[in-house]
Motif scaffolding. Sequence first.
Motif, PDB file in Angstrom:
ATOM      1  N   LEU A 185     -19.565 -17.866   0.138  1.00  0.00           N
ATOM      2  CA  LEU A 185     -19.605 -16.620   0.893  1.00  0.00           C
ATOM      3  C   LEU A 185     -19.859 -15.474  -0.072  1.00  0.00           C
ATOM      4  CD1 LEU A 185     -16.438 -17.160   3.140  1.00  0.00           C
ATOM      5  CD2 LEU A 185     -18.816 -17.727   3.690  1.00  0.00           C
ATOM      6  N   ILE A 186     -20.757 -14.574   0.306  1.00  0.00           N
ATOM      7  CA  ILE A 186     -21.090 -13.427  -0.532  1.00  0.00           C
ATOM      8  C   ILE A 186     -20.931 -12.160   0.294  1.00  0.00           C
ATOM      9  CG2 ILE A 186     -22.862 -12.274  -1.891  1.00  0.00           C
ATOM     10  CD1 ILE A 186     -24.156 -14.989  -2.362  1.00  0.00           C
ATOM     11  N   ASP A 187     -20.077 -11.249  -0.172  1.00  0.00           N
ATOM     12  CA  ASP A 187     -19.919  -9.943   0.456  1.00  0.00           C
ATOM     13  C   ASP A 187     -20.362  -8.881  -0.532  1.00  0.00           C
ATOM     14  OD1 ASP A 187     -18.648 -10.596   3.046  1.00  0.00           O
ATOM     15  OD2 ASP A 187     -17.018 -11.345   1.788  1.00  0.00           O
ATOM     16  N   ILE A 188     -21.247  -7.993  -0.087  1.00  0.00           N
ATOM     17  CA  ILE A 188     -21.769  -6.922  -0.929  1.00  0.00           C
ATOM     18  C   ILE A 188     -21.237  -5.605  -0.392  1.00  0.00           C
ATOM     19  CG2 ILE A 188     -23.833  -5.851  -1.883  1.00  0.00           C
ATOM     20  CD1 ILE A 188     -25.327  -8.462  -1.277  1.00  0.00           C
ATOM     21  N   LEU A 189     -20.483  -4.881  -1.224  1.00  0.00           N
ATOM     22  CA  LEU A 189     -19.742  -3.702  -0.817  1.00  0.00           C
ATOM     23  C   LEU A 189     -20.042  -2.547  -1.763  1.00  0.00           C
ATOM     24  CD1 LEU A 189     -16.266  -5.505  -0.848  1.00  0.00           C
ATOM     25  CD2 LEU A 189     -17.918  -5.603   1.012  1.00  0.00           C
ATOM     26  N   PRO A 190     -19.683  -1.318  -1.379  1.00  0.00           N
ATOM     27  CA  PRO A 190     -19.739  -0.216  -2.341  1.00  0.00           C
ATOM     28  C   PRO A 190     -18.825  -0.501  -3.532  1.00  0.00           C
ATOM     29  CG  PRO A 190     -19.453   0.611  -0.110  1.00  0.00           C
ATOM     30  CD  PRO A 190     -19.266  -0.873  -0.042  1.00  0.00           C
ATOM     31  N   ALA A 191     -19.199  -0.013  -4.696  1.00  0.00           N
ATOM     32  CA  ALA A 191     -18.419  -0.296  -5.904  1.00  0.00           C
ATOM     33  C   ALA A 191     -16.972   0.164  -5.765  1.00  0.00           C
ATOM     34  CB  ALA A 191     -19.079   0.355  -7.111  1.00  0.00           C
ATOM     35  N   ALA A 192     -16.748   1.244  -5.033  1.00  0.00           N
ATOM     36  CA  ALA A 192     -15.394   1.783  -4.889  1.00  0.00           C
ATOM     37  C   ALA A 192     -14.550   1.022  -3.884  1.00  0.00           C
ATOM     38  CB  ALA A 192     -15.460   3.256  -4.478  1.00  0.00           C
ATOM     39  N   ALA A 193     -15.165   0.160  -3.098  1.00  0.00           N
ATOM     40  CA  ALA A 193     -14.447  -0.530  -2.020  1.00  0.00           C
ATOM     41  C   ALA A 193     -13.933  -1.877  -2.508  1.00  0.00           C
ATOM     42  CB  ALA A 193     -15.357  -0.710  -0.816  1.00  0.00           C
ATOM     43  N   THR A 194     -12.679  -1.927  -2.873  1.00  0.00           N
ATOM     44  CA  THR A 194     -12.040  -3.182  -3.242  1.00  0.00           C
ATOM     45  C   THR A 194     -10.710  -3.281  -2.509  1.00  0.00           C
ATOM     46  OG1 THR A 194     -10.765  -2.311  -5.132  1.00  0.00           O
ATOM     47  CG2 THR A 194     -13.048  -3.002  -5.566  1.00  0.00           C
ATOM     48  N   LYS A 195     -10.245  -4.488  -2.340  1.00  0.00           N
ATOM     49  CA  LYS A 195      -8.936  -4.664  -1.714  1.00  0.00           C
ATOM     50  C   LYS A 195      -7.855  -3.960  -2.524  1.00  0.00           C
ATOM     51  CE  LYS A 195      -9.656  -9.124   0.652  1.00  0.00           C
ATOM     52  NZ  LYS A 195      -9.192 -10.524   0.725  1.00  0.00           N
ATOM     53  N   GLN A 196      -7.958  -4.057  -3.858  1.00  0.00           N
ATOM     54  CA  GLN A 196      -6.933  -3.457  -4.698  1.00  0.00           C
ATOM     55  C   GLN A 196      -6.899  -1.941  -4.572  1.00  0.00           C
ATOM     56  OE1 GLN A 196      -7.050  -4.529  -8.844  1.00  0.00           O
ATOM     57  NE2 GLN A 196      -5.467  -3.054  -9.404  1.00  0.00           N
ATOM     58  N   SER A 197      -8.076  -1.299  -4.587  1.00  0.00           N
ATOM     59  CA  SER A 197      -8.092   0.155  -4.473  1.00  0.00           C
ATOM     60  C   SER A 197      -7.613   0.599  -3.088  1.00  0.00           C
ATOM     61  CB  SER A 197      -9.481   0.712  -4.778  1.00  0.00           C
ATOM     62  OG  SER A 197     -10.472   0.103  -3.981  1.00  0.00           O
ATOM     63  N   ALA A 198      -7.878  -0.205  -2.061  1.00  0.00           N
ATOM     64  CA  ALA A 198      -7.371   0.118  -0.726  1.00  0.00           C
ATOM     65  C   ALA A 198      -5.850  -0.012  -0.682  1.00  0.00           C
ATOM     66  CB  ALA A 198      -8.016  -0.789   0.311  1.00  0.00           C
ATOM     67  N   ILE A 199      -5.326  -1.055  -1.316  1.00  0.00           N
ATOM     68  CA  ILE A 199      -3.865  -1.204  -1.403  1.00  0.00           C
ATOM     69  C   ILE A 199      -3.262  -0.010  -2.134  1.00  0.00           C
ATOM     70  CG2 ILE A 199      -2.008  -2.551  -2.477  1.00  0.00           C
ATOM     71  CD1 ILE A 199      -3.740  -5.060  -1.928  1.00  0.00           C
ATOM     72  N   ASP A 200      -3.886   0.413  -3.222  1.00  0.00           N
ATOM     73  CA  ASP A 200      -3.395   1.570  -3.977  1.00  0.00           C
ATOM     74  C   ASP A 200      -3.330   2.812  -3.092  1.00  0.00           C
ATOM     75  OD1 ASP A 200      -3.129   0.106  -6.304  1.00  0.00           O
ATOM     76  OD2 ASP A 200      -5.063   0.727  -7.126  1.00  0.00           O
ATOM     77  N   MET A 201      -4.336   2.998  -2.223  1.00  0.00           N
ATOM     78  CA  MET A 201      -4.328   4.166  -1.337  1.00  0.00           C
ATOM     79  C   MET A 201      -3.174   4.089  -0.346  1.00  0.00           C
ATOM     80  SD  MET A 201      -7.270   5.886   1.076  1.00  0.00           S
ATOM     81  CE  MET A 201      -7.811   7.028  -0.220  1.00  0.00           C
ATOM     82  N   VAL A 202      -2.925   2.901   0.220  1.00  0.00           N
ATOM     83  CA  VAL A 202      -1.812   2.753   1.157  1.00  0.00           C
ATOM     84  C   VAL A 202      -0.483   3.011   0.452  1.00  0.00           C
ATOM     85  CG1 VAL A 202      -0.555   1.114   2.615  1.00  0.00           C
ATOM     86  CG2 VAL A 202      -3.059   1.174   2.679  1.00  0.00           C
ATOM     87  N   MET A 203      -0.331   2.462  -0.740  1.00  0.00           N
ATOM     88  CA  MET A 203       0.900   2.693  -1.505  1.00  0.00           C
ATOM     89  C   MET A 203       1.127   4.177  -1.743  1.00  0.00           C
ATOM     90  SD  MET A 203       0.561  -0.350  -4.354  1.00  0.00           S
ATOM     91  CE  MET A 203       1.884   0.325  -5.384  1.00  0.00           C
ATOM     92  N   SER A 204       0.079   4.869  -2.156  1.00  0.00           N
ATOM     93  CA  SER A 204       0.199   6.300  -2.440  1.00  0.00           C
ATOM     94  C   SER A 204       0.510   7.093  -1.183  1.00  0.00           C
ATOM     95  CB  SER A 204      -1.100   6.800  -3.086  1.00  0.00           C
ATOM     96  OG  SER A 204      -1.064   8.192  -3.294  1.00  0.00           O
ATOM     97  N   ALA A 205      -0.183   6.771  -0.089  1.00  0.00           N
ATOM     98  CA  ALA A 205      -0.005   7.526   1.153  1.00  0.00           C
ATOM     99  C   ALA A 205       1.386   7.344   1.739  1.00  0.00           C
ATOM    100  CB  ALA A 205      -1.063   7.111   2.165  1.00  0.00           C
ATOM    101  N   TRP A 206       1.945   6.150   1.595  1.00  0.00           N
ATOM    102  CA  TRP A 206       3.228   5.853   2.211  1.00  0.00           C
ATOM    103  C   TRP A 206       4.389   5.799   1.220  1.00  0.00           C
ATOM    104  CZ3 TRP A 206       1.535   1.667   6.315  1.00  0.00           C
ATOM    105  CH2 TRP A 206       0.951   2.333   7.406  1.00  0.00           C
ATOM    106  N   GLY A 207       4.138   6.210  -0.011  1.00  0.00           N
ATOM    107  CA  GLY A 207       5.237   6.399  -0.948  1.00  0.00           C
ATOM    108  C   GLY A 207       5.838   5.144  -1.534  1.00  0.00           C
ATOM    109  N   PHE A 208       5.070   4.065  -1.638  1.00  0.00           N
ATOM    110  CA  PHE A 208       5.566   2.847  -2.272  1.00  0.00           C
ATOM    111  C   PHE A 208       5.091   2.768  -3.721  1.00  0.00           C
ATOM    112  CE2 PHE A 208       5.834   1.710   2.225  1.00  0.00           C
ATOM    113  CZ  PHE A 208       7.107   1.150   2.285  1.00  0.00           C
ATOM    114  N   HIS A 209       5.797   1.963  -4.496  1.00  0.00           N
ATOM    115  CA  HIS A 209       5.520   1.856  -5.925  1.00  0.00           C
ATOM    116  C   HIS A 209       5.334   0.387  -6.309  1.00  0.00           C
ATOM    117  CE1 HIS A 209       6.875   6.060  -6.161  1.00  0.00           C
ATOM    118  NE2 HIS A 209       7.838   5.677  -5.342  1.00  0.00           N
TER     119      HIS A 209
END
Length: 293
Positions: A185-209
Motif C-alpha cells: 500500500l502506498i499513500d502519498i501525503l503532504p510533507a507536513a501531514a504525518t500521524k505523529q504531527s497530528a498527535i502532537d497537535m491534539v496533545m497541544s490543543a488538549w493539554g496532554f504531555h
Amino acid sequence: MKPARKAAGKPLRPGSRARFLLCSDLDRTLIPNGLQPESPQARPLLRRLVKQAAVCLVYVTGRNQVLVEEAIEQYQLPWPDAVIGDVGTRIWSTLEGKWTEWHQWNQLITRHWPEDAPARIAAEVNRMRSIERQPDDRQTRFKQSYTCGLPDLDEHCARLRGCLLDCGLKVNIIGSIDEVTDQGLIDILPAAATKQSAIDMVMSAWGFHHWDTICAGDSGNDLPFLTSALQAVLVANATDEVRQSAVAMAEQQGQGANLYLARGGFWGMNGNYAAGVLEGMAHYLPHIRNMLK
C-alpha cells in the motif's frame, strides 16, 4: 503522574476526568482483523476503561469518517473523543457523536501543497508500471493512495519520492503492507501531514504531555510515532519485520525505553490487538489495573 491540563477553547467531553491520552491505530491494533487470534475479553475491558472517563481516546487511522463509524459499530469499539483519519491528513473532534473537523490542521498541511498536487502525482504514477490507483473513496485532496506488488513496494516508494521531489512536490510517502491481501500500500501525503504531527497537535490543543500520552500501533506506517519520544506500544500481532524495524529505529533515535513490545500474559491475554494495547497501558500506567477490575 502529573494531571493533564485542558487547553482553553478546546474542552474535552463535558465532565471529563481524563487523566491520560490514548492514541491508537485501528486495523490490526484495536480491530482484530489480522491473521492472529484475539483475546475475547480485551475489547470489553477497553470499553470499561473508557467508560470510566479516565481516558481521552483518539483513533489514529488510515480510514475515513464513514469507515471509522463502520468499524466502531461492527467491532463494538468505544466512541472516541477525536479521530486522526486518512493517514494523518484530517483531524476531527467527535464529542457527543458530532464530527467537527479541525480546520487549523488543514491550513497547516496546505501551506506547501498546491491545488494541482493530485494531478501531478497521478501523472508521475502513470509513468510507472505495476502501481494501481485505489478506489475513489480512498482518495482525498491530501491523500493519494495506490497498491502494488509486495516485492516492489520499497522500490516504488523510493522512486516516487525522487520523481515528486524533482517536480517540486514535498511529500510524505507511506509504504505499508496489507497482510490480508498480501499487497503493498502506498499513500502519498503532504510533507507536513504525518500521524505523529497530528498527535502532537491534539496533545497541544488538549493539554496532554509525553508522560500522560500513550500511542499504539502495529504496522510500518505507525513507525514514526512508535519510535518517537512518545510512550509507545507495539502489539504482539505485529510482523517480525515491523518489530525488528521498530526496535532498531527506536534505539537509533535514543527512544528504546519509550517502546513497549506487547508479549502477552497480562491478565491471561495473548497481547494481540486490544490486549496488547491494554498490556502496554498497564506497563506505563500501572494504576489502570485497578480501573479494569
